[in-house]
Design a protein around this motif. Structure first.
Motif, mmCIF file in Angstrom:
data_model
loop_
_atom_site.group_PDB
_atom_site.id
_atom_site.type_symbol
_atom_site.label_atom_id
_atom_site.label_comp_id
_atom_site.label_asym_id
_atom_site.label_seq_id
_atom_site.Cartn_x
_atom_site.Cartn_y
_atom_site.Cartn_z
ATOM 1 N N ASP A 1 41.449 7.598 32.949
ATOM 2 C CA ASP A 1 41.515 6.781 31.731
ATOM 3 C C ASP A 1 42.576 7.296 30.762
ATOM 4 O O ASP A 1 43.090 6.531 29.941
ATOM 5 C CB ASP A 1 40.150 6.745 31.034
ATOM 6 C CG ASP A 1 39.138 5.888 31.784
ATOM 7 O OD1 ASP A 1 39.553 5.101 32.663
ATOM 8 O OD2 ASP A 1 37.930 6.012 31.495
ATOM 9 N N MET A 2 42.908 8.597 30.855
ATOM 10 C CA MET A 2 43.964 9.163 30.006
ATOM 11 C C MET A 2 45.322 9.160 30.708
ATOM 12 O O MET A 2 46.277 9.761 30.218
ATOM 13 C CB MET A 2 43.605 10.592 29.599
ATOM 14 C CG MET A 2 42.436 10.708 28.657
ATOM 15 S SD MET A 2 42.273 12.394 28.008
ATOM 16 C CE MET A 2 41.883 13.299 29.517
ATOM 17 N N ASP A 3 45.396 8.522 31.867
ATOM 18 C CA ASP A 3 46.625 8.423 32.648
ATOM 19 C C ASP A 3 47.066 9.760 33.227
ATOM 20 O O ASP A 3 48.248 9.997 33.444
ATOM 21 C CB ASP A 3 47.760 7.804 31.819
ATOM 22 C CG ASP A 3 48.849 7.190 32.699
ATOM 23 O OD1 ASP A 3 48.489 6.679 33.782
ATOM 24 O OD2 ASP A 3 50.031 7.235 32.327
ATOM 25 N N HIS A 4 46.115 10.641 33.505
ATOM 26 C CA HIS A 4 46.365 11.863 34.253
ATOM 27 C C HIS A 4 45.905 11.642 35.687
ATOM 28 O O HIS A 4 44.812 11.110 35.914
ATOM 29 C CB HIS A 4 45.594 13.047 33.672
ATOM 30 C CG HIS A 4 46.033 13.451 32.301
ATOM 31 N ND1 HIS A 4 47.289 13.950 32.030
ATOM 32 C CD2 HIS A 4 45.375 13.451 31.118
ATOM 33 C CE1 HIS A 4 47.378 14.242 30.745
ATOM 34 N NE2 HIS A 4 46.234 13.946 30.165
ATOM 35 N N ILE A 5 46.698 12.052 36.660
ATOM 36 C CA ILE A 5 46.318 11.907 38.062
ATOM 37 C C ILE A 5 45.447 13.087 38.479
ATOM 38 O O ILE A 5 45.915 14.226 38.512
ATOM 39 C CB ILE A 5 47.552 11.865 38.977
ATOM 40 C CG1 ILE A 5 48.501 10.738 38.586
ATOM 41 C CG2 ILE A 5 47.124 11.693 40.437
ATOM 42 C CD1 ILE A 5 49.822 10.779 39.329
ATOM 43 N N PRO A 6 44.173 12.865 38.797
ATOM 44 C CA PRO A 6 43.340 13.958 39.312
ATOM 45 C C PRO A 6 43.840 14.363 40.697
ATOM 46 O O PRO A 6 43.977 13.524 41.584
ATOM 47 C CB PRO A 6 41.935 13.338 39.384
ATOM 48 C CG PRO A 6 42.006 12.080 38.564
ATOM 49 C CD PRO A 6 43.414 11.601 38.683
ATOM 50 N N LEU B 1 38.502 9.146 46.424
ATOM 51 C CA LEU B 1 37.999 7.803 46.155
ATOM 52 C C LEU B 1 37.257 7.235 47.364
ATOM 53 O O LEU B 1 36.227 6.564 47.218
ATOM 54 C CB LEU B 1 39.150 6.873 45.758
ATOM 55 C CG LEU B 1 39.920 7.251 44.486
ATOM 56 C CD1 LEU B 1 41.067 6.276 44.260
ATOM 57 C CD2 LEU B 1 39.006 7.298 43.273
ATOM 58 N N GLU B 2 37.768 7.494 48.552
ATOM 59 C CA GLU B 2 37.142 6.962 49.769
ATOM 60 C C GLU B 2 35.815 7.654 50.077
ATOM 61 O O GLU B 2 34.876 7.009 50.553
ATOM 62 C CB GLU B 2 38.087 7.130 50.968
ATOM 63 C CG GLU B 2 39.382 6.343 50.883
ATOM 64 C CD GLU B 2 39.173 4.837 50.996
ATOM 65 O OE1 GLU B 2 38.090 4.405 51.457
ATOM 66 O OE2 GLU B 2 40.100 4.097 50.607
ATOM 67 N N GLU C 1 32.839 2.594 40.019
ATOM 68 C CA GLU C 1 33.683 2.438 38.832
ATOM 69 C C GLU C 1 34.911 3.340 38.906
ATOM 70 O O GLU C 1 36.039 2.910 38.610
ATOM 71 C CB GLU C 1 32.872 2.758 37.572
ATOM 72 C CG GLU C 1 33.627 2.518 36.273
ATOM 73 C CD GLU C 1 32.797 2.821 35.046
ATOM 74 O OE1 GLU C 1 33.292 2.583 33.933
ATOM 75 O OE2 GLU C 1 31.654 3.305 35.204
ATOM 76 N N THR C 2 34.704 4.582 39.303
ATOM 77 C CA THR C 2 35.828 5.505 39.425
ATOM 78 C C THR C 2 36.778 5.061 40.526
ATOM 79 O O THR C 2 38.003 5.136 40.377
ATOM 80 C CB THR C 2 35.312 6.930 39.711
ATOM 81 O OG1 THR C 2 34.465 7.341 38.634
ATOM 82 C CG2 THR C 2 36.452 7.911 39.862
ATOM 83 N N LYS C 3 36.238 4.575 41.628
ATOM 84 C CA LYS C 3 37.090 4.123 42.730
ATOM 85 C C LYS C 3 37.974 2.962 42.304
ATOM 86 O O LYS C 3 39.172 2.932 42.615
ATOM 87 C CB LYS C 3 36.223 3.713 43.926
ATOM 88 C CG LYS C 3 37.054 3.337 45.158
ATOM 89 C CD LYS C 3 36.173 3.088 46.371
ATOM 90 C CE LYS C 3 37.035 2.787 47.601
ATOM 91 N NZ LYS C 3 36.226 2.556 48.815
ATOM 92 N N GLU C 4 37.430 2.030 41.571
ATOM 93 C CA GLU C 4 38.223 0.879 41.119
ATOM 94 C C GLU C 4 39.375 1.327 40.229
ATOM 95 O O GLU C 4 40.522 0.889 40.407
ATOM 96 C CB GLU C 4 37.323 -0.104 40.372
ATOM 97 C CG GLU C 4 38.049 -1.337 39.865
ATOM 98 C CD GLU C 4 37.127 -2.282 39.103
ATOM 99 O OE1 GLU C 4 37.628 -3.328 38.613
ATOM 100 O OE2 GLU C 4 35.931 -1.986 38.991
ATOM 101 N N ARG C 5 39.078 2.197 39.283
ATOM 102 C CA ARG C 5 40.125 2.657 38.359
ATOM 103 C C ARG C 5 41.147 3.539 39.085
ATOM 104 O O ARG C 5 42.345 3.478 38.808
ATOM 105 C CB ARG C 5 39.497 3.424 37.196
ATOM 106 C CG ARG C 5 38.551 2.581 36.355
ATOM 107 C CD ARG C 5 38.054 3.348 35.150
ATOM 108 N NE ARG C 5 36.909 2.688 34.542
ATOM 109 C CZ ARG C 5 36.317 3.093 33.429
ATOM 110 N NH1 ARG C 5 36.780 4.170 32.792
ATOM 111 N NH2 ARG C 5 35.274 2.453 32.938
ATOM 112 N N GLY C 6 40.666 4.372 40.006
ATOM 113 C CA GLY C 6 41.565 5.247 40.727
ATOM 114 C C GLY C 6 42.519 4.494 41.635
ATOM 115 O O GLY C 6 43.709 4.845 41.733
#
Length: 488
Positions: A394-399, A440-441, A447-452
């Motif tokens: 959400d902060m535009d940082h790539i985990p 993600l898989e 919710e996290t998968k959709e945003r990721g």
């Protein structure tokens, strides 16, 4: 809080000359040089021309000296401070992009023979439950961590040659690397254990550890002695020179850190940057990581008894100044800090964070946070790993769970060359996206998968090199179809 003045500390000046290439602790962390640095910075804190000179030097992305770093920390000109923060954010993006690497600590044992006055593991503490994980218990802990999605661990253990000999640490590392549960695997084990011999560091190297991490706690020798009244850790030189022995043994990724709050923060920053300068001067490569923990509550420990606490604003400025002084170095912030404090620090230089952490022995498989009676310190950010990942997105940082450089042999000066050359977008960036896709898989909430997935679609187009970009897209598709463990 106010530090003692320079004049009050003149009597503590170390003997010998300051020499960053020296292999003697009191010569590369030179007390007299630090005192002169603090006096010079204090004198020039309103000197706009000198501060501007240092800021312009920082823009060259070559780093700063310890004196220049303390000057920026002391800077009392508001508009210059704003420039320092903006530049720190820019340099972090230039060297590390918008990636944030994730890890978790794994506590093996809290048996310890030291008497550190700021740590609940000290040998006099009779209230904390003592425990050492068996290999079967380690297996359960690692599976619990893999089921969260972690790929990178930092091993923690107290110093106790009877209960925690090096052979136990080596066996534990072998166990961790051997565990494959579902699609889970720990691909990098960093180690944070007490200072030891060159021979023992060679054994850790042979065990294929990632980074050897050792916090100095404080660089102020007199305070160090009082904070470590007994036990092997009492020996300031043995502890301070440990990274040298590790590098002599072939471990080319080492991590530094101080525990802010034990001693005056200006002194600690000077010592920390001097230590980085020493590693660069003596071995040709600086620290792989720098950690910035602040002392916090724990069993039998009241941080208010230490008279050197720092505000959130000063903590943020310390992070920014370290980023300018050693722009190539990874910076770590743990769950000691609150969500708000970590969020601010991410923009100023932090490149690695822990997530879903437990700081007790057996804390992942057995202990619930509210029943965590053997924790080394209280956690301020107790969100799950999935919540932390969604927050980063959400902060535009790539985990990122990437361990590619370590596994491809890009460590030490080879990693630094990659970092300094600006090739992050063609290497680390796609690797981050690949490991995020794996998470993600296998582990993410819907919710996290959709945003990721939306983030990955955006970010893969930022890979500059066309062939790398197309290959990354191919890997991402294969991960979606069940394949795992690709890397550049």
């Amino acid at each position: 809080m106010q530090e003692a003045t320079v004049d009050q500390r003149q009597a503590k000046t170390a003997t010998g000359a300051y020499d960053p290439k020296s292999m003697k602790a009191e010569e590369f962390i030179h007390h007299g040089e630090i005192l002169e640095t603090l006096a010079w910075a204090e004198k020039n804190r309103d000197n706009a021309d000198e501060i501007e000179r240092v800021i312009e030097k920082a823009k060259q992305k070559k780093g700063l000296s310890h004196r220049e770093a303390v000057l920026l920390l002391d800077c009392a000109i508001p508009e210059k401070n704003e420039e320092i923060f903006r530049l720190a954010e820019q340099l972090k993006k230039d060297f590390y992009g918008n990636r944030i690497v994730l890890f978790a600590p794994l506590y093996l044992s809290n048996y310890c023979i030291n008497s550190c006055t700021y740590c609940p593991y000290h040998k006099q503490n009779k209230s904390i439950p003592r425990k050492k994980l068996t290999q079967d218990e380690i297996r359960r802990e690692v599976i619990a961590l893999q089921d969260m999605g972690h790929k990178r661990l930092a091993l923690e253990a107290g110093e106790d040659p009877v209960n925690n000999p090096l052979e136990y640490i080596l066996e534990s590392i072998k166990t961790i690397y051997s565990i494959k549960h579902k699609n889970g695997a720990i691909r990098r084990v960093n180690v944070n254990i007490a200072a030891t011999t060159v021979e023992d560091y060679r054994k850790l190297k042979e065990a294929e550890i990632g980074t050897y991490i050792l916090f100095q706690e404080t660089y102020h020798k007199e305070s160090y002695g009082k904070l470590h009244p007994s036990g092997p850790k009492h020996d300031y030189a043995w502890h301070t020179e440990a990274h040298d022995r590790a590098m002599q043994a072939g471990i080319d990724d080492v991590g530094l850190g101080v525990l802010f709050g034990l001693e005056g923060y200006r002194y600690e920053l000077a010592g920390l940057i001097m230590h980085a300068e020493h590693l660069e001067a003596a071995f040709g490569v600086g620290p792989h990581t720098i950690s910035v923990p602040r002392i916090c509550p724990a069993d039998d420990i009241d941080p208010d008894t230490f008279d050197n606490g720092i505000s959130d604003d000063m903590f943020a400025k310390i992070v920014a100044v370290i980023r300018l002084a050693v722009p190539y170095t990874g910076m770590i912030i743990s769950t000691r800090e609150s969500q708000a404090s970590r969020e601010r620090a991410l923009h100023l230089g932090i490149s690695q964070i822990s997530g879903g952490s437990r700081t007790s022995v057996g804390g992942y498989a057995d202990v619930k946070p509210e029943n965590d009676k053997s924790a080394q310190f209280d956690i301020s950010d107790d969100r799950s790993l999935d919540e932390v990942i969604r927050w980063l997105i959400d902060m535009d940082h790539i985990p990122s769970f990437c361990t590619a450089c370590y596994r491809e042999g890009r460590t030490g000066d080879r990693f630094m060359s990659l970092c300094k050359s600006g090739q992050i977008l063609n290497c680390c960036h796609p690797n981050a996206l690949i490991t995020l896709q794996e998470y993600l898989e296998d582990y993410a909430s819907p919710e996290t998968k959709e945003r990721g997935e939306a983030m990955i679609q955006r970010e893969v187009e930022r890979v500059p090199h066309e062939k790398v970009r197309e290959r990354a897209k191919k890997f991402l598709g294969e991960i979606h179809n069940g394949a795992r463990d690709f890397r550049f």
